[in-house]
Motif scaffolding. Structure first.
Motif, PDB file in Angstrom:
ATOM      1  N   GLU A 152       0.915  -1.152  -0.165  1.00 42.95           N
ATOM      2  CA  GLU A 152       0.090   0.025   0.074  1.00 42.95           C
ATOM      3  C   GLU A 152       0.717   1.291   0.043  1.00 42.95           C
ATOM      4  O   GLU A 152       0.498   2.361  -0.361  1.00 42.95           O
ATOM      5  N   ASP A 153       1.990   1.201   0.528  1.00 46.84           N
ATOM      6  CA  ASP A 153       3.026   2.344   0.601  1.00 46.84           C
ATOM      7  C   ASP A 153       4.197   2.293  -0.513  1.00 46.84           C
ATOM      8  O   ASP A 153       5.015   3.132  -0.287  1.00 46.84           O
ATOM      9  N   LYS A 154       3.899   1.352  -1.615  1.00 44.72           N
ATOM     10  CA  LYS A 154       4.894   1.228  -2.539  1.00 44.72           C
ATOM     11  C   LYS A 154       5.526   2.441  -3.270  1.00 44.72           C
ATOM     12  O   LYS A 154       6.608   2.752  -3.230  1.00 44.72           O
ATOM     13  N   ALA A 155       4.411   3.148  -3.695  1.00 44.42           N
ATOM     14  CA  ALA A 155       4.543   4.513  -4.228  1.00 44.42           C
ATOM     15  C   ALA A 155       5.315   5.491  -3.265  1.00 44.42           C
ATOM     16  O   ALA A 155       6.377   6.222  -3.907  1.00 44.42           O
ATOM     17  N   LYS A 156       4.814   5.620  -2.037  1.00 45.98           N
ATOM     18  CA  LYS A 156       5.699   6.444  -1.143  1.00 45.98           C
ATOM     19  C   LYS A 156       7.154   5.821  -1.122  1.00 45.98           C
ATOM     20  O   LYS A 156       7.844   6.860  -0.972  1.00 45.98           O
ATOM     21  N   VAL A 157       7.341   4.724  -0.705  1.00 47.33           N
ATOM     22  CA  VAL A 157       8.700   4.301  -0.712  1.00 47.33           C
ATOM     23  C   VAL A 157       9.415   4.501  -1.629  1.00 47.33           C
ATOM     24  O   VAL A 157      10.658   5.091  -1.856  1.00 47.33           O
ATOM     25  N   ILE A 158       9.047   4.427  -3.250  1.00 45.96           N
ATOM     26  CA  ILE A 158       9.848   4.475  -4.211  1.00 45.96           C
ATOM     27  C   ILE A 158      10.241   5.998  -4.343  1.00 45.96           C
ATOM     28  O   ILE A 158      11.120   6.502  -4.680  1.00 45.96           O
ATOM     29  N   ALA A 159       8.942   7.031  -4.065  1.00 47.62           N
ATOM     30  CA  ALA A 159       9.419   8.274  -4.181  1.00 47.62           C
ATOM     31  C   ALA A 159      10.395   8.774  -3.104  1.00 47.62           C
ATOM     32  O   ALA A 159      11.190   9.522  -3.456  1.00 47.62           O
ATOM     33  N   ARG A 160      10.331   8.377  -1.881  1.00 47.71           N
ATOM     34  CA  ARG A 160      11.510   8.643  -0.924  1.00 47.71           C
ATOM     35  C   ARG A 160      12.699   8.227  -1.607  1.00 47.71           C
ATOM     36  O   ARG A 160      13.881   8.861  -1.157  1.00 47.71           O
ATOM     37  N   LEU A 161      12.742   6.780  -1.845  1.00 45.07           N
ATOM     38  CA  LEU A 161      14.088   6.356  -2.257  1.00 45.07           C
ATOM     39  C   LEU A 161      14.726   7.170  -3.494  1.00 45.07           C
ATOM     40  O   LEU A 161      15.929   7.362  -3.453  1.00 45.07           O
ATOM     41  N   ARG A 162      13.745   7.649  -4.513  1.00 44.15           N
ATOM     42  CA  ARG A 162      14.314   8.486  -5.509  1.00 44.15           C
ATOM     43  C   ARG A 162      14.991   9.756  -5.007  1.00 44.15           C
ATOM     44  O   ARG A 162      15.861  10.175  -5.603  1.00 44.15           O
ATOM     45  N   ARG A 163      14.100  10.362  -3.988  1.00 44.72           N
ATOM     46  CA  ARG A 163      14.586  11.532  -3.447  1.00 44.72           C
ATOM     47  C   ARG A 163      16.090  11.426  -2.649  1.00 44.72           C
ATOM     48  O   ARG A 163      16.894  12.212  -3.049  1.00 44.72           O
ATOM     49  N   ILE A 164      16.213  10.213  -1.956  1.00 42.92           N
ATOM     50  CA  ILE A 164      17.656   9.910  -1.442  1.00 42.92           C
ATOM     51  C   ILE A 164      18.654   9.651  -2.275  1.00 42.92           C
ATOM     52  O   ILE A 164      19.570  10.093  -2.149  1.00 42.92           O
ATOM     53  N   GLU A 165      18.195   9.067  -3.608  1.00 43.59           N
ATOM     54  CA  GLU A 165      19.290   8.833  -4.770  1.00 43.59           C
ATOM     55  C   GLU A 165      19.611  10.438  -5.103  1.00 43.59           C
ATOM     56  O   GLU A 165      20.845  10.254  -5.361  1.00 43.59           O
ATOM     57  N   GLY A 166      19.085  11.333  -5.314  1.00 42.74           N
ATOM     58  CA  GLY A 166      19.067  12.457  -5.730  1.00 42.74           C
ATOM     59  C   GLY A 166      20.105  13.106  -4.702  1.00 42.74           C
ATOM     60  O   GLY A 166      21.105  13.688  -5.138  1.00 42.74           O
ATOM     61  N   GLN A 167      19.769  12.885  -3.285  1.00 42.19           N
ATOM     62  CA  GLN A 167      20.525  13.286  -2.327  1.00 42.19           C
ATOM     63  C   GLN A 167      21.910  12.989  -2.487  1.00 42.19           C
ATOM     64  O   GLN A 167      23.053  13.537  -2.314  1.00 42.19           O
ATOM     65  N   VAL A 168      22.208  11.593  -2.892  1.00 39.53           N
ATOM     66  CA  VAL A 168      23.611  10.959  -2.741  1.00 39.53           C
ATOM     67  C   VAL A 168      24.144  11.250  -3.804  1.00 39.53           C
ATOM     68  O   VAL A 168      25.505  11.709  -3.878  1.00 39.53           O
ATOM     69  N   ARG A 169      23.491  11.551  -5.108  1.00 41.63           N
ATOM     70  CA  ARG A 169      24.253  12.099  -6.265  1.00 41.63           C
ATOM     71  C   ARG A 169      24.766  13.476  -6.232  1.00 41.63           C
ATOM     72  O   ARG A 169      25.885  14.027  -6.524  1.00 41.63           O
ATOM     73  N   ALA A 170      24.021  14.292  -5.409  1.00 43.63           N
ATOM     74  CA  ALA A 170      24.316  15.657  -4.796  1.00 43.63           C
ATOM     75  C   ALA A 170      25.569  15.724  -3.865  1.00 43.63           C
ATOM     76  O   ALA A 170      26.510  16.448  -4.103  1.00 43.63           O
ATOM     77  N   VAL A 171      25.599  14.571  -3.255  1.00 46.60           N
ATOM     78  CA  VAL A 171      26.885  14.584  -2.226  1.00 46.60           C
ATOM     79  C   VAL A 171      28.095  14.370  -3.076  1.00 46.60           C
ATOM     80  O   VAL A 171      29.003  14.964  -2.874  1.00 46.60           O
ATOM     81  N   THR A 172      28.031  13.168  -4.027  1.00 40.23           N
ATOM     82  CA  THR A 172      29.055  13.133  -5.078  1.00 40.23           C
ATOM     83  C   THR A 172      29.509  14.403  -5.912  1.00 40.23           C
ATOM     84  O   THR A 172      30.521  14.628  -5.804  1.00 40.23           O
ATOM     85  N   GLN A 173      28.448  15.097  -6.198  1.00 34.07           N
ATOM     86  CA  GLN A 173      28.824  16.525  -6.937  1.00 34.07           C
ATOM     87  C   GLN A 173      29.551  17.310  -6.021  1.00 34.07           C
ATOM     88  O   GLN A 173      30.231  18.036  -6.300  1.00 34.07           O
ATOM     89  N   MET A 174      29.159  17.295  -4.685  1.00 31.58           N
ATOM     90  CA  MET A 174      29.650  18.225  -3.727  1.00 31.58           C
ATOM     91  C   MET A 174      31.349  17.791  -3.794  1.00 31.58           C
ATOM     92  O   MET A 174      32.186  18.928  -3.447  1.00 31.58           O
ATOM     93  N   VAL A 175      31.367  16.530  -3.470  1.00 33.17           N
ATOM     94  CA  VAL A 175      33.137  16.141  -3.379  1.00 33.17           C
ATOM     95  C   VAL A 175      33.669  16.762  -4.788  1.00 33.17           C
ATOM     96  O   VAL A 175      34.859  17.184  -4.691  1.00 33.17           O
ATOM     97  N   GLU A 176      33.221  16.206  -6.037  1.00 34.52           N
ATOM     98  CA  GLU A 176      33.540  16.674  -7.059  1.00 34.52           C
ATOM     99  C   GLU A 176      34.011  18.082  -7.351  1.00 34.52           C
ATOM    100  O   GLU A 176      35.028  18.517  -7.754  1.00 34.52           O
ATOM    101  N   ASP A 177      33.319  19.077  -6.563  1.00 28.69           N
ATOM    102  CA  ASP A 177      33.382  20.427  -6.608  1.00 28.69           C
ATOM    103  C   ASP A 177      34.112  21.179  -5.413  1.00 28.69           C
ATOM    104  O   ASP A 177      34.221  22.206  -5.228  1.00 28.69           O
ATOM    105  N   ASP A 178      34.650  20.130  -5.067  1.00 26.97           N
ATOM    106  CA  ASP A 178      35.492  20.244  -3.556  1.00 26.97           C
ATOM    107  C   ASP A 178      34.902  21.273  -2.583  1.00 26.97           C
ATOM    108  O   ASP A 178      35.579  22.034  -1.997  1.00 26.97           O
ATOM    109  N   LYS A 179      33.596  20.656  -2.300  1.00 27.24           N
ATOM    110  CA  LYS A 179      32.985  21.565  -1.216  1.00 27.24           C
ATOM    111  C   LYS A 179      33.546  21.337   0.142  1.00 27.24           C
ATOM    112  O   LYS A 179      34.131  20.219   0.368  1.00 27.24           O
ATOM    113  N   TYR A 180      33.199  22.264   1.098  1.00 23.21           N
ATOM    114  CA  TYR A 180      33.564  22.068   2.581  1.00 23.21           C
ATOM    115  C   TYR A 180      33.330  20.871   3.139  1.00 23.21           C
ATOM    116  O   TYR A 180      32.144  20.392   3.052  1.00 23.21           O
ATOM    117  N   CYS A 181      34.311  20.070   3.866  1.00 27.81           N
ATOM    118  CA  CYS A 181      34.145  18.853   4.392  1.00 27.81           C
ATOM    119  C   CYS A 181      32.842  18.925   5.365  1.00 27.81           C
ATOM    120  O   CYS A 181      31.712  17.702   5.169  1.00 27.81           O
TER     121      CYS A 181
END
Length: 93
Positions: A6-35
């Protein structure tokens, strides 16, 4: 059907949001952002994952474990052991 059906759509949406967060962290490291800024975003992603895990656990208890408890016997015992082990893993993380 799995407990999160019953919560499958909600779980998938949250996981996709988290996936985006993790990609953003990778980008932060690539851009030499503050630790500390990178660590803050990693912490946010971890919190989001824990939130999804708790939702899945709640669904598992409310569906799978509940159904097994009605059936009783070895099936109920196994589902309770699984749930207990899952909770232990979440607490350790």
């Amino acid at each position: 059907m799995h407990g999160y059906g019953e919560d499958k759509a909600k779980v998938i949406a949250r996981l996709r949001r988290i996936e985006g967060q993790v990609r953003a962290v990778t980008q932060m490291v690539e851009d030499d952002k503050y630790c500390i800024d990178v660590l803050t975003q990693i912490s946010a992603a971890n919190s989001a994952l824990k939130s999804v895990a708790l939702l899945l656990l709640d669904d598992h208890l409310g569906h799978c474990v509940r159904e097994a408890s009605v059936e009783g016997g070895d099936v109920a015992d196994e589902k309770l052991r699984e749930a207990s082990a899952a909770i232990a893993r979440l607490v350790k993380s």
